[in-house]
Design an enzyme around this catalytic site. Sequence first.
Site, PDB file in Angstrom:
ATOM      1  N   GLU A 130       1.043  -1.316   0.406  1.00  8.44           N
ATOM      2  CA  GLU A 130      -0.037  -0.241   0.171  1.00  8.44           C
ATOM      3  C   GLU A 130       0.790   1.220   0.130  1.00  8.44           C
ATOM      4  OE1 GLU A 130      -3.678  -0.316   2.549  1.00  8.44           O
ATOM      5  OE2 GLU A 130      -3.038  -2.252   2.904  1.00  8.44           O
ATOM      6  N   MET A 131       1.479   1.610   0.911  1.00 10.27           N
ATOM      7  CA  MET A 131       2.318   3.253   1.141  1.00 10.27           C
ATOM      8  C   MET A 131       3.474   2.826   1.259  1.00 10.27           C
ATOM      9  SD  MET A 131      -0.918   5.502   3.159  1.00 10.27           S
ATOM     10  CE  MET A 131      -0.128   6.708   2.718  1.00 10.27           C
TER      11      MET A 131
END
Lengths: 339, 339
Positions: A119-120
């Site tokens: 994700e991040m």
Amino acid sequence: MTSLAVLTYGSGTFALEALPKQPIVPLNNATSLQKVELGRQLFFETRLSVTNTVSCNSCHNVMGSGTDNRPTSFGVFGKKGGRNAPTVWNAAFLSVQFWDGRAATLEDQAKGPILNPVEMGMPSEQAAVDIINGIPEYRERFSKVFGGKNPVTYDNIAKAIAAFERTLITPESDFDRFKRGNKRAMSKEALAGMQKVEELGCTTCHTGPNFAGPAQPAGQGFYQKFPMFPGSAYDKTYNLTADLGRYNVTHMEEDKNVWRVPTWRNVALTAPYFHNGAVATLDEAVRVMGKTQLNKDLDSQTVKEIVAFLNSLTGTFINQPMPRLPQTPGTAPLLKEGL
Amino acid sequence: MTSLAVLTYGSGTFALEALPKQPIVPLNNATSLQKVELGRQLFFETRLSVTNTVSCNSCHNVMGSGTDNRPTSFGVFGKKGGRNAPTVWNAAFLSVQFWDGRAATLEDQAKGPILNPVEMGMPSEQAAVDIINGIPEYRERFSKVFGGKNPVTYDNIAKAIAAFERTLITPESDFDRFKRGNKRAMSKEALAGMQKVEELGCTTCHTGPNFAGPAQPAGQGFYQKFPMFPGSAYDKTYNLTADLGRYNVTHMEEDKNVWRVPTWRNVALTAPYFHNGAVATLDEAVRVMGKTQLNKDLDSQTVKEIVAFLNSLTGTFINQPMPRLPQTPGTAPLLKEGL
């Protein structure tokens, strides 16, 4: 301990409820206008990702349905997640977060994706804190909102984001206006659909203010097996059983293919459907649910009415200002080759 | 035909100007509130990318500096572009678009990234039109704004985005307030820097209302060779000459390493610097420019003053509403495996 709800279908124990105007705010994260504004900035903050390209909003787009309307999401470096992004709208009314309920609160949830490599992708909580703490205007804002000597902490980043998310509620659906007394707010077809979901037993699970189970204390999830009746053609067509769901959290046999009951609010806008986003349309999702959860082949009239009812749960979305993200004059992180 | 400006450094031909309150609007794209609102929606529209993940705003973030503050940008599938994303703020005052000037207008520019395989990656103009045309609320909005039988066209998508971009201007910098009569708007250091950039000859190129060359008709670019004095250590350190710039457009020998003169407005916020984003800080960018364009080693006091002046060109950013993106109830594009 599993929290699998054992219920008799069609029991009609729970009544359908209008959405409250405000969600419950936890005692340790009192809200304020400044905290919400800070949270809105952080929600759109791509600098919380290792490549400076992905924010919370990338997958939970609050300009739309609070999802990315993708089967599964892309994170940093074009990496793909394994599950469909749930909507952030009305997530404040859920008693656990994530498809598998692995976070008890919005605060806990917000801490996950920042560090998730697909994700991040931030390498650590400290790395995220350092980025935000390195931006002077953020330091000032955290200081005003949280006080203390070192107000920029990972906990406080999560608290601000959660406070913002508690503003993302959509109480003014046709259904809510109907429940509050406007008897003409829903179409005949939607009303017929409402009757059907109660008769069929859909609302045994899809109950409560968010149609995701009865109100419960934070951390107490409302789960259900999916498919409850395995073996239909849908299992294979949509690959419904490969992901073991809550089992991956608890490692208990009875949690295999068990999932948090998802909300019905704004469900017409959050296609594609289910934990793997494999079903493109709402009418097909209704047919799949009829077969897999009730062992019923729903006729086309019933599907149409249920879809009309589900459309009546689309709320009115709040108008929001576009946040301005604090800038650091004269410099930018010079990202390493590949980042 | 090249449009390389042949100028004598230090000639001081052009005066520094305050930013006009409004850019010139082309006759074939008259503006309106509805068109600007439509353009704002499209600017944030990830559905204009093949994966439904990248919008104009992904690389030209108008919540910040109008850039992504990355050396170069990530597009769909984690693909990387070759050049630093220029700011969209005040792009309306540039007479050509892109680093190499390959688009004459904002309208032309907007059509590029949607189809660029390393940016938004749509397979064709028609594919982009089909996506937007398939969303009922967009059809209505295009109809109201553009009229006609088939209002959703690729040209009209670009026109709406360009109309929005013409609202992205920042006239209220310290420098502008100074030029408009507030003699206390700039610090002494910034004023000293202003004198330095004129004496040194920086403003021979960085002139005009946008500090990117004199106002010219659309399509008439203002270009300069970079490095003008090749051979300094910076060439290698920052890999300044590998990309041949405008030569890739014109294939003319004299356009090798020639670039559109970039704006100085909000330059303090748009790090990292230059066409390849190789320089992380503004003070280093000033030193590089002194050496490569003027063959001068600027002393630290001069660099400090010039940086103070450049900071005085940071404008006031407009408050904007967050757009709501039109939704299609009950369905989503079921993206193919890998998309």
